[in-house]
Design a protein around this motif. Structure first.
Motif, PDB file in Angstrom:
ATOM      1  N   ARG A 245      71.511  27.425 -76.753  1.00  9.86           N
ATOM      2  CA  ARG A 245      71.561  26.137 -76.060  1.00  9.86           C
ATOM      3  C   ARG A 245      71.758  25.067 -77.126  1.00  9.86           C
ATOM      4  O   ARG A 245      70.993  24.992 -78.085  1.00  9.86           O
ATOM      5  CB  ARG A 245      70.269  25.899 -75.284  1.00  9.86           C
ATOM      6  N   VAL A 246      72.799  24.248 -76.968  1.00  5.46           N
ATOM      7  CA  VAL A 246      73.153  23.269 -77.981  1.00  5.46           C
ATOM      8  C   VAL A 246      73.404  21.902 -77.354  1.00  5.46           C
ATOM      9  O   VAL A 246      73.646  21.797 -76.154  1.00  5.46           O
ATOM     10  CB  VAL A 246      74.392  23.703 -78.796  1.00  5.46           C
ATOM     11  N   TRP A 247      73.351  20.904 -78.204  1.00  4.84           N
ATOM     12  CA  TRP A 247      73.759  19.565 -77.798  1.00  4.84           C
ATOM     13  C   TRP A 247      74.494  18.932 -78.961  1.00  4.84           C
ATOM     14  O   TRP A 247      74.337  19.359 -80.101  1.00  4.84           O
ATOM     15  CB  TRP A 247      72.570  18.732 -77.338  1.00  4.84           C
ATOM     16  N   GLY A 248      75.338  17.959 -78.644  1.00  8.46           N
ATOM     17  CA  GLY A 248      76.111  17.382 -79.716  1.00  8.46           C
ATOM     18  C   GLY A 248      76.862  16.137 -79.316  1.00  8.46           C
ATOM     19  O   GLY A 248      76.755  15.645 -78.193  1.00  8.46           O
ATOM     20  N   PHE A 249      77.634  15.668 -80.282  1.00 14.50           N
ATOM     21  CA  PHE A 249      78.386  14.434 -80.148  1.00 14.50           C
ATOM     22  C   PHE A 249      79.673  14.554 -80.934  1.00 14.50           C
ATOM     23  O   PHE A 249      79.656  14.959 -82.095  1.00 14.50           O
ATOM     24  CB  PHE A 249      77.538  13.272 -80.703  1.00 14.50           C
TER      25      PHE A 249
ATOM     26  N   MET B 294      77.044  21.724 -69.707  1.00 16.94           N
ATOM     27  CA  MET B 294      76.200  21.695 -68.520  1.00 16.94           C
ATOM     28  C   MET B 294      75.742  20.275 -68.170  1.00 16.94           C
ATOM     29  O   MET B 294      75.364  20.018 -67.041  1.00 16.94           O
ATOM     30  CB  MET B 294      74.968  22.577 -68.735  1.00 16.94           C
ATOM     31  N   ALA B 295      75.726  19.379 -69.148  1.00 18.57           N
ATOM     32  CA  ALA B 295      75.307  17.996 -68.917  1.00 18.57           C
ATOM     33  C   ALA B 295      76.033  17.098 -69.910  1.00 18.57           C
ATOM     34  O   ALA B 295      76.359  17.516 -71.014  1.00 18.57           O
ATOM     35  CB  ALA B 295      73.796  17.863 -69.094  1.00 18.57           C
ATOM     36  N   THR B 296      76.290  15.875 -69.490  1.00 20.45           N
ATOM     37  CA  THR B 296      76.982  14.922 -70.340  1.00 20.45           C
ATOM     38  C   THR B 296      76.567  13.510 -69.964  1.00 20.45           C
ATOM     39  O   THR B 296      75.824  13.319 -68.995  1.00 20.45           O
ATOM     40  CB  THR B 296      78.506  15.111 -70.243  1.00 20.45           C
ATOM     41  N   THR B 297      77.014  12.534 -70.710  1.00 22.88           N
ATOM     42  CA  THR B 297      76.726  11.130 -70.422  1.00 22.88           C
ATOM     43  C   THR B 297      78.028  10.349 -70.436  1.00 22.88           C
ATOM     44  O   THR B 297      79.076  10.868 -70.819  1.00 22.88           O
ATOM     45  CB  THR B 297      75.801  10.507 -71.490  1.00 22.88           C
ATOM     46  N   VAL B 298      77.941   9.105 -70.037  1.00 22.00           N
ATOM     47  CA  VAL B 298      79.026   8.146 -70.255  1.00 22.00           C
ATOM     48  C   VAL B 298      78.388   7.001 -71.021  1.00 22.00           C
ATOM     49  O   VAL B 298      77.387   6.436 -70.585  1.00 22.00           O
ATOM     50  CB  VAL B 298      79.633   7.646 -68.933  1.00 22.00           C
TER      51      VAL B 298
ATOM     52  N   GLY C 128      74.948  22.036 -73.601  1.00 21.07           N
ATOM     53  CA  GLY C 128      75.436  23.223 -72.916  1.00 21.07           C
ATOM     54  C   GLY C 128      75.021  24.498 -73.604  1.00 21.07           C
ATOM     55  O   GLY C 128      74.117  24.509 -74.443  1.00 21.07           O
ATOM     56  N   ILE C 129      75.702  25.563 -73.249  1.00 20.32           N
ATOM     57  CA  ILE C 129      75.390  26.901 -73.740  1.00 20.32           C
ATOM     58  C   ILE C 129      76.641  27.479 -74.398  1.00 20.32           C
ATOM     59  O   ILE C 129      77.725  27.442 -73.813  1.00 20.32           O
ATOM     60  CB  ILE C 129      74.929  27.804 -72.585  1.00 20.32           C
ATOM     61  N   ILE C 130      76.472  28.010 -75.600  1.00 12.58           N
ATOM     62  CA  ILE C 130      77.605  28.629 -76.287  1.00 12.58           C
ATOM     63  C   ILE C 130      77.991  29.889 -75.530  1.00 12.58           C
ATOM     64  O   ILE C 130      77.160  30.765 -75.276  1.00 12.58           O
ATOM     65  CB  ILE C 130      77.246  28.955 -77.753  1.00 12.58           C
ATOM     66  N   ASP C 131      79.266  29.973 -75.157  1.00 17.51           N
ATOM     67  CA  ASP C 131      79.707  31.177 -74.438  1.00 17.51           C
ATOM     68  C   ASP C 131      80.677  32.030 -75.241  1.00 17.51           C
ATOM     69  O   ASP C 131      81.014  33.137 -74.824  1.00 17.51           O
ATOM     70  CB  ASP C 131      80.263  30.833 -73.057  1.00 17.51           C
ATOM     71  N   LYS C 132      81.115  31.534 -76.406  1.00 19.49           N
ATOM     72  CA  LYS C 132      81.970  32.346 -77.271  1.00 19.49           C
ATOM     73  C   LYS C 132      81.954  31.754 -78.674  1.00 19.49           C
ATOM     74  O   LYS C 132      81.944  30.542 -78.837  1.00 19.49           O
ATOM     75  CB  LYS C 132      83.393  32.401 -76.733  1.00 19.49           C
TER      76      LYS C 132
END
Length: 140
Positions: free
Chosen positions: A91-95, A35-39, A74-78
């Motif tokens: 709802r998760v975030w990561g790298f 749902m969101a990201t960076t550069v 984003g959100i885990i969908d599977k």
């Protein structure tokens, strides 16, 4: 799904936004709807292969993963059948240090998000002070 893709090391103007198949997670994998990201500077190194040492991690002579990007929220969908730590809807975030395979984050560092934060706020917190100066407050 849409993804930014490149098959060789290149500059940002050469990235293509393509429709690619939505992958099915394996038994020990999860799938995240980003749902969101960076550069950031890692993304630039993985994209361009410069400094050349980046190619030792991102692939030689061409990138191992064609889809660009490292940070995400984003959100885990599977989830795969062997996954016990996460569930659909988390709802998760990561790298992922070498770029992210489309929506599958088995090698990524992944954490559940604090409930009080929006996806965009969480990505914003990860930015450096110099990066934050260039973002309009109305974006968030």
């Amino acid at each position: 799904m849409k993804a930014s893709v490149r098959y060789t090391y290149c500059y940002p103007e050469q990235i293509q936004v393509l429709d690619i198949a939505i992958p099915e997670p394996k038994a020990n994998e999860i799938r995240v709807k980003v749902m969101a990201t960076t550069v950031n500077r890692t993304d630039v190194g993985v994209l361009t292969g410069k400094p050349y040492l980046m190619r030792a991690f991102a692939g030689f002579p061409k990138p191992t993963l064609p889809v660009t990007g490292t940070d995400f929220a984003g959100i885990i969908d599977k989830v795969g059948s062997e996954v016990k730590t996460f569930k659909v809807g988390d709802r998760v975030w990561g790298f992922g240090d070498n770029g992210i395979a489309p929506m599958q984050h088995t090698s990524a560092i992944l954490s559940k998000m604090p409930f009080c934060q929006s996806l965009k706020e969480l990505i914003f917190l990860k930015l450096s002070p110099a990066q934050k100066r260039h973002i309009m407050p109305s974006t968030f």
